[in-house]
Design a protein around this motif. Structure first.
Motif, PDB file in Angstrom:
ATOM      1  N   GLY A   1      -6.900  -4.054  13.898  1.00  0.00           N
ATOM      2  CA  GLY A   1      -6.764  -3.384  15.187  1.00  0.00           C
ATOM      3  C   GLY A   1      -7.828  -2.322  15.398  1.00  0.00           C
ATOM      4  O   GLY A   1      -8.336  -2.141  16.499  1.00  0.00           O
ATOM      5  N   TRP A   2      -8.178  -1.597  14.340  1.00  0.00           N
ATOM      6  CA  TRP A   2      -9.187  -0.547  14.426  1.00  0.00           C
ATOM      7  C   TRP A   2     -10.479  -0.931  13.719  1.00  0.00           C
ATOM      8  O   TRP A   2     -11.455  -0.177  13.770  1.00  0.00           O
ATOM      9  CB  TRP A   2      -8.649   0.762  13.845  1.00  0.00           C
ATOM     10  N   GLY A   3     -10.490  -2.063  13.034  1.00  0.00           N
ATOM     11  CA  GLY A   3     -11.701  -2.498  12.343  1.00  0.00           C
ATOM     12  C   GLY A   3     -12.085  -1.588  11.194  1.00  0.00           C
ATOM     13  O   GLY A   3     -13.260  -1.339  10.954  1.00  0.00           O
ATOM     14  N   GLU A   4     -11.099  -1.082  10.479  1.00  0.00           N
ATOM     15  CA  GLU A   4     -11.340  -0.146   9.378  1.00  0.00           C
ATOM     16  C   GLU A   4     -10.616  -0.593   8.118  1.00  0.00           C
ATOM     17  O   GLU A   4      -9.617  -1.299   8.187  1.00  0.00           O
ATOM     18  CB  GLU A   4     -10.871   1.264   9.753  1.00  0.00           C
ATOM     19  N   GLY A   5     -11.121  -0.136   6.993  1.00  0.00           N
ATOM     20  CA  GLY A   5     -10.518  -0.460   5.710  1.00  0.00           C
ATOM     21  C   GLY A   5      -9.975   0.779   5.024  1.00  0.00           C
ATOM     22  O   GLY A   5     -10.290   1.911   5.391  1.00  0.00           O
ATOM     23  N   ALA A   6      -9.139   0.545   4.024  1.00  0.00           N
ATOM     24  CA  ALA A   6      -8.590   1.631   3.215  1.00  0.00           C
ATOM     25  C   ALA A   6      -8.444   1.128   1.784  1.00  0.00           C
ATOM     26  O   ALA A   6      -8.207  -0.058   1.554  1.00  0.00           O
ATOM     27  CB  ALA A   6      -7.247   2.091   3.758  1.00  0.00           C
ATOM     28  N   PHE A   7      -8.593   2.040   0.835  1.00  0.00           N
ATOM     29  CA  PHE A   7      -8.506   1.713  -0.584  1.00  0.00           C
ATOM     30  C   PHE A   7      -7.651   2.755  -1.280  1.00  0.00           C
ATOM     31  O   PHE A   7      -7.717   3.938  -0.939  1.00  0.00           O
ATOM     32  CB  PHE A   7      -9.898   1.715  -1.225  1.00  0.00           C
ATOM     33  N   LYS A   8      -6.863   2.312  -2.251  1.00  0.00           N
ATOM     34  CA  LYS A   8      -6.085   3.231  -3.084  1.00  0.00           C
ATOM     35  C   LYS A   8      -6.164   2.775  -4.522  1.00  0.00           C
ATOM     36  O   LYS A   8      -6.086   1.579  -4.812  1.00  0.00           O
ATOM     37  CB  LYS A   8      -4.607   3.246  -2.684  1.00  0.00           C
ATOM     38  N   GLY A   9      -6.293   3.743  -5.413  1.00  0.00           N
ATOM     39  CA  GLY A   9      -6.244   3.482  -6.846  1.00  0.00           C
ATOM     40  C   GLY A   9      -5.217   4.405  -7.477  1.00  0.00           C
ATOM     41  O   GLY A   9      -5.031   5.543  -7.028  1.00  0.00           O
ATOM     42  N   ARG A  10      -4.542   3.909  -8.503  1.00  0.00           N
ATOM     43  CA  ARG A  10      -3.491   4.706  -9.153  1.00  0.00           C
ATOM     44  C   ARG A  10      -3.517   4.461 -10.650  1.00  0.00           C
ATOM     45  O   ARG A  10      -3.698   3.328 -11.100  1.00  0.00           O
ATOM     46  CB  ARG A  10      -2.132   4.324  -8.574  1.00  0.00           C
ATOM     47  N   VAL A  11      -3.312   5.543 -11.400  1.00  0.00           N
ATOM     48  CA  VAL A  11      -3.162   5.467 -12.853  1.00  0.00           C
ATOM     49  C   VAL A  11      -1.818   6.091 -13.204  1.00  0.00           C
ATOM     50  O   VAL A  11      -1.521   7.211 -12.777  1.00  0.00           O
ATOM     51  CB  VAL A  11      -4.296   6.216 -13.589  1.00  0.00           C
ATOM     52  N   ASP A  12      -0.996   5.346 -13.949  1.00  0.00           N
ATOM     53  CA  ASP A  12       0.297   5.824 -14.423  1.00  0.00           C
ATOM     54  C   ASP A  12       0.213   6.038 -15.931  1.00  0.00           C
ATOM     55  O   ASP A  12      -0.437   5.255 -16.634  1.00  0.00           O
ATOM     56  CB  ASP A  12       1.393   4.792 -14.132  1.00  0.00           C
ATOM     57  N   PHE A  13       0.882   7.068 -16.398  1.00  0.00           N
ATOM     58  CA  PHE A  13       0.862   7.387 -17.819  1.00  0.00           C
ATOM     59  C   PHE A  13       2.275   7.733 -18.276  1.00  0.00           C
ATOM     60  O   PHE A  13       2.910   8.630 -17.715  1.00  0.00           O
ATOM     61  CB  PHE A  13      -0.077   8.562 -18.091  1.00  0.00           C
ATOM     62  N   ASN A  14       2.776   7.013 -19.259  1.00  0.00           N
ATOM     63  CA  ASN A  14       4.082   7.303 -19.848  1.00  0.00           C
ATOM     64  C   ASN A  14       3.880   8.281 -20.999  1.00  0.00           C
ATOM     65  O   ASN A  14       3.513   7.892 -22.100  1.00  0.00           O
ATOM     66  CB  ASN A  14       4.745   6.019 -20.350  1.00  0.00           C
ATOM     67  N   ALA A  15       4.095   9.558 -20.734  1.00  0.00           N
ATOM     68  CA  ALA A  15       3.885  10.588 -21.749  1.00  0.00           C
ATOM     69  C   ALA A  15       4.909  10.470 -22.874  1.00  0.00           C
ATOM     70  O   ALA A  15       4.614  10.785 -24.024  1.00  0.00           O
ATOM     71  CB  ALA A  15       3.953  11.973 -21.121  1.00  0.00           C
ATOM     72  N   SER A  16       6.119  10.029 -22.524  1.00  0.00           N
ATOM     73  CA  SER A  16       7.184   9.817 -23.502  1.00  0.00           C
ATOM     74  C   SER A  16       8.221   8.909 -22.853  1.00  0.00           C
ATOM     75  O   SER A  16       8.031   8.458 -21.728  1.00  0.00           O
ATOM     76  CB  SER A  16       7.815  11.147 -23.927  1.00  0.00           C
ATOM     77  N   ASP A  17       9.330   8.676 -23.562  1.00  0.00           N
ATOM     78  CA  ASP A  17      10.408   7.895 -22.965  1.00  0.00           C
ATOM     79  C   ASP A  17      11.054   8.625 -21.790  1.00  0.00           C
ATOM     80  O   ASP A  17      11.704   8.008 -20.953  1.00  0.00           O
ATOM     81  CB  ASP A  17      11.488   7.583 -24.013  1.00  0.00           C
ATOM     82  N   MET A  18      10.851   9.938 -21.720  1.00  0.00           N
ATOM     83  CA  MET A  18      11.518  10.745 -20.704  1.00  0.00           C
ATOM     84  C   MET A  18      10.577  11.273 -19.622  1.00  0.00           C
ATOM     85  O   MET A  18      11.043  11.723 -18.579  1.00  0.00           O
ATOM     86  CB  MET A  18      12.243  11.898 -21.367  1.00  0.00           C
ATOM     87  N   ILE A  19       9.256  11.236 -19.844  1.00  0.00           N
ATOM     88  CA  ILE A  19       8.307  11.808 -18.889  1.00  0.00           C
ATOM     89  C   ILE A  19       7.244  10.777 -18.528  1.00  0.00           C
ATOM     90  O   ILE A  19       6.605  10.202 -19.411  1.00  0.00           O
ATOM     91  CB  ILE A  19       7.638  13.075 -19.449  1.00  0.00           C
ATOM     92  N   SER A  20       7.064  10.568 -17.216  1.00  0.00           N
ATOM     93  CA  SER A  20       5.986   9.709 -16.729  1.00  0.00           C
ATOM     94  C   SER A  20       5.202  10.477 -15.672  1.00  0.00           C
ATOM     95  O   SER A  20       5.771  11.278 -14.911  1.00  0.00           O
ATOM     96  CB  SER A  20       6.541   8.405 -16.147  1.00  0.00           C
ATOM     97  N   LEU A  21       3.896  10.262 -15.635  1.00  0.00           N
ATOM     98  CA  LEU A  21       3.002  10.971 -14.720  1.00  0.00           C
ATOM     99  C   LEU A  21       2.111   9.967 -13.999  1.00  0.00           C
ATOM    100  O   LEU A  21       1.879   8.859 -14.496  1.00  0.00           O
ATOM    101  CB  LEU A  21       2.138  11.963 -15.493  1.00  0.00           C
ATOM    102  N   PHE A  22       1.587  10.355 -12.832  1.00  0.00           N
ATOM    103  CA  PHE A  22       0.637   9.500 -12.139  1.00  0.00           C
ATOM    104  C   PHE A  22      -0.387  10.337 -11.396  1.00  0.00           C
ATOM    105  O   PHE A  22      -0.161  11.499 -11.064  1.00  0.00           O
ATOM    106  CB  PHE A  22       1.340   8.543 -11.169  1.00  0.00           C
ATOM    107  N   VAL A  23      -1.537   9.730 -11.141  1.00  0.00           N
ATOM    108  CA  VAL A  23      -2.552  10.276 -10.240  1.00  0.00           C
ATOM    109  C   VAL A  23      -3.007   9.115  -9.370  1.00  0.00           C
ATOM    110  O   VAL A  23      -3.168   7.989  -9.838  1.00  0.00           O
ATOM    111  CB  VAL A  23      -3.723  10.943 -11.003  1.00  0.00           C
ATOM    112  N   MET A  24      -3.158   9.398  -8.070  1.00  0.00           N
ATOM    113  CA  MET A  24      -3.531   8.361  -7.121  1.00  0.00           C
ATOM    114  C   MET A  24      -4.556   8.952  -6.152  1.00  0.00           C
ATOM    115  O   MET A  24      -4.480  10.124  -5.786  1.00  0.00           O
ATOM    116  CB  MET A  24      -2.292   7.881  -6.364  1.00  0.00           C
TER     117      MET A  24
END
Length: 152
Positions: free
Chosen positions: A32-55
């Protein structure tokens, strides 16, 4: 808006998941607008109880003025998010996310997902948003979600 051409919107992605976490990448085209978008994400399981991400996200539109892209709802050409989850026990998990974009929009969201009884969750959430480039642009919000899961 409606599409005014024969070119459809297109979305494609790829990802890899392992015991440590994972990486993923998504590309989209808004015909509709002739534009693109991109996303990248990294997930990290610090432990069985803690998970983190950056996107991170990028929009191909000229964002000097408002030029919408269905697949890039953030302000400006780029945006970043960091967040995670901390599982307190089998019934309660705290989730949080912090976001920032090219137009200096800042957001923080936090919630606690508590399973009161089997398949019934109570999720209170608090959100703060601000635009660092504008005066008196900060706002607080929140909600209470009650979620019942049925079936297997």
């Amino acid at each position: 808006y409606t599409l005014d051409s024969y070119v459809p919107n297109v979305v494609g992605g790829i990802g890899y998941t392992a015991g440590w976490g994972g990486v993923s990448f998504v590309a989209a085209y808004d015909s509709g607008w002739g534009e693109g978008a991109f996303k990248g994400r990294v997930d990290f399981n610090a432990s069985d109880m803690i998970s983190l991400f950056v996107m991170a996200g990028y929009d191909t539109a000229d964002n000097d003025s408002f030029n919408p892209n269905f697949y890039a709802p953030w302000g400006g050409s780029w945006a970043v998010w960091v967040g995670g989850a901390w599982k307190f026990n089998e019934k309660a998990t705290m989730n949080f996310e912090v976001g920032y974009d090219d137009w200096e929009n800042f957001s923080v969201a936090a919630n606690v997902d508590y399973e009161l009884v089997n398949n019934f969750h109570i999720i209170p959430e608090v959100v703060y948003v601000d635009n660092f480039d504008a005066d008196n642009a900060d706002h607080w919000g929140g909600f209470l979600r009650l979620q019942a899961n049925f079936g297997g």
